[in-house]
Scaffold this active site. Sequence first.
Site, PDB file in Angstrom:
ATOM      1  N   HIS A 159     -11.309  -4.952   8.985  1.00 16.57           N
ATOM      2  CA  HIS A 159     -11.804  -4.560   7.663  1.00 16.57           C
ATOM      3  C   HIS A 159     -13.031  -3.651   7.740  1.00 16.57           C
ATOM      4  O   HIS A 159     -13.649  -3.405   6.711  1.00 16.57           O
ATOM      5  CB  HIS A 159     -12.205  -5.808   6.857  1.00 16.57           C
ATOM      6  CG  HIS A 159     -11.062  -6.558   6.281  1.00 16.57           C
ATOM      7  ND1 HIS A 159     -10.220  -7.327   7.023  1.00 16.57           N
ATOM      8  CD2 HIS A 159     -10.625  -6.658   4.993  1.00 16.57           C
ATOM      9  CE1 HIS A 159      -9.309  -7.887   6.236  1.00 16.57           C
ATOM     10  NE2 HIS A 159      -9.537  -7.501   5.013  1.00 16.57           N
TER      11      HIS A 159
ATOM     12  N   GLU B 114       0.800  -1.222   0.000  1.00 17.05           N
ATOM     13  CA  GLU B 114       0.000   0.000   0.000  1.00 17.05           C
ATOM     14  C   GLU B 114       0.834   1.274   0.000  1.00 17.05           C
ATOM     15  O   GLU B 114       0.539   2.232  -0.718  1.00 17.05           O
ATOM     16  CB  GLU B 114      -0.956   0.006   1.196  1.00 17.05           C
ATOM     17  CG  GLU B 114      -2.129  -0.934   1.070  1.00 17.05           C
ATOM     18  CD  GLU B 114      -1.820  -2.362   1.444  1.00 17.05           C
ATOM     19  OE1 GLU B 114      -2.718  -3.214   1.365  1.00 17.05           O
ATOM     20  OE2 GLU B 114      -0.650  -2.637   1.824  1.00 17.05           O
TER      21      GLU B 114
END
Length: 666
Positions: free
Chosen positions: A469, A400
């Site tokens: 998440h 990321e």
Amino acid sequence: MTASADKPRLTRDHVLSLLHQMIRVRRFEDKCAELYTQQKIRGFLHLYDGEEAIAAGIIPLLEPRDRIVATYREHGHALLRGVQMTAVMAEMYGKSSGCSGGRGGSMHLFDAGTNFYGGNAIVGGGLPLAGGLALADRMEGTGGVTACFFGEGAVAEGEFHETLNLAELWDLPVLFVCENNGYAMGTALARSESETDIRAKAAAYGIEAETVDGMDVIAVEVAAKKAIARIRETGRPVFLECRTYRFRAHSMFDAQLYRDKDEVESWRGRGPIVRFQGWLLETGLIHQDDVDRIEAEVAAEITEAVSFAEQSEWEPVETLASHVLGPQPADPPPAKPSGTTVEMTYREAVKQGIREAMIRDPRVFLMGEDVGAYGGCYAVSKGLMDEFGEDRIRDTPLSESGFTGAGIGAAAAGMRPIVELMTVNFSLLALDQIMNTAATIRHMSGGQFGAPVVIRMATGAGKQLAAQHSHSLEGWYAHIPGLKVLTPATLEDARGMLWSALQDPDPVLIFENVMLYNRSGPIDEAAGPVDISRAAIRRPGSDLSLITYGGSLYKTLEAAEALAADGINAEVIDLRVLRPLDDATIMASVNRTRRAIIVDEGWRSGSLSAEISARIMEQALWSLDAPVGRVCAEEVPIPYPKHLEDAAIPQVAGIVEVAKAMLGRV
């Protein structure tokens, strides 16, 4: 130092130029150290003393179109790139005439005119930026090279490995230059790395890599010339490990207790200037009067630079807020309704926004984890790779920070990337690049560089994905100056905000609530770009203002209908934009209804709802008939079981309960 077959034929003019540049850097920094002790230069001051041969041997070989990304020890790099010494010295002072307008200081020298993309105070932080600049060159076929300088301490950072992997994977034209001075601050390389052969680390990624004596300016120049030619020929990265030594402390605060004086003096004896100058005098290529002339010229230039800095003006306090955001574009005109609607899901609306942007602007591309062949974690980009190809729908590794930084770099170079982060929780791995580069580069460069990147991510709970998440962290990002934060909830916003964001000169983060992707409804066939500057009143009312955004909008609208059944007329405000907040719409509503409740899926403590509540108290206190209310997520990580997950985030019944209590209808 001796001449050999693999070294160039050294002309007198050339060797004098090399010596002049190294002495120039050394004497400039000697003066900076003196000024630091006089408290005229403040903050951290990291000197390049002992490493001058690297910048002198590499940077003059670069062309004007090439770009440079440096570290916080970048004074020599800037001077050798052609940034005026007067502007560098003024920046060291923090004066408005500095190369970064006084906003960057010693560690953040920027100069757009020479394609100098700045020093970076985050160890390894410049690597993804360099990768992105090179990605732009590769996609546009410019033939340019990006030179990225960093110390050996950076090789322990994930961004080093992520960027090298991307560079080799995507054939990025980057010259990676590791200035290995043996110590990451005060920790010797052998104490911090299990593998001390840094060249081998690069080679492990398949990158052509070489180790060179960083104290020998000719050796550096020979290696760099070959490396740059190789990059231009192949478009692929090359890695140079330049083994060197810094004679001074890590910074001027450093007492150097981690190494003894004998070690430093041993290295000084083979320093790049004394070594090169001695060899030139010994061979008769130059004479002492040449050295004396260089010293006198450099001394005069430094005197002029100090005088310039001393006489320069401080930036007025009144311009403090300048260069946080770029020139703001006008809102797009409202699309003229066609009169024909089509049924569409939120997911499809986002996809069509991406597709239309890519058709309209060839600079636009999508990059992220599984956005291509897989079609996106939430199937938003399904089919787009078939339509636009792998170059513009770009699958990335699971890195990321690396690929987000690459997107930021590509944006700074003129591209218009859309970076997709799979979930908001994953975005924390890219927080360094988002906050320390994207949000600051315009400010630190005095407005010379911007990062018009769009970063999309899924946010919110409701899918039983548990704590890693499912959070709503958009309020965290709304805390950061230099960013814009959008939360499209309607089909029109999901489709139309993207194009407006791509026209913005600043980094824009778009948060798409996971519970909206399957939501469907009618949308006008002619729906187009929408503004990204104002909140919207989704339901007018007179008794209280319900203020919300994103996935909570439809729960709040449902709550308003339930309240209406009990005779309570609630106004619903969809914030749409969390930074900058549209205070005018919020306060106008509160002034009408005299009551406010904020519905926020983030946690209550330190939340966006707390910020809005504070603003209402500051701007509309005397209109209120009741304290501001809040309906927020419970102070727990989001649980997995459905009944606990539902209990952890705002629901219709909870909104109704708080509203009735505020009106005394319990």
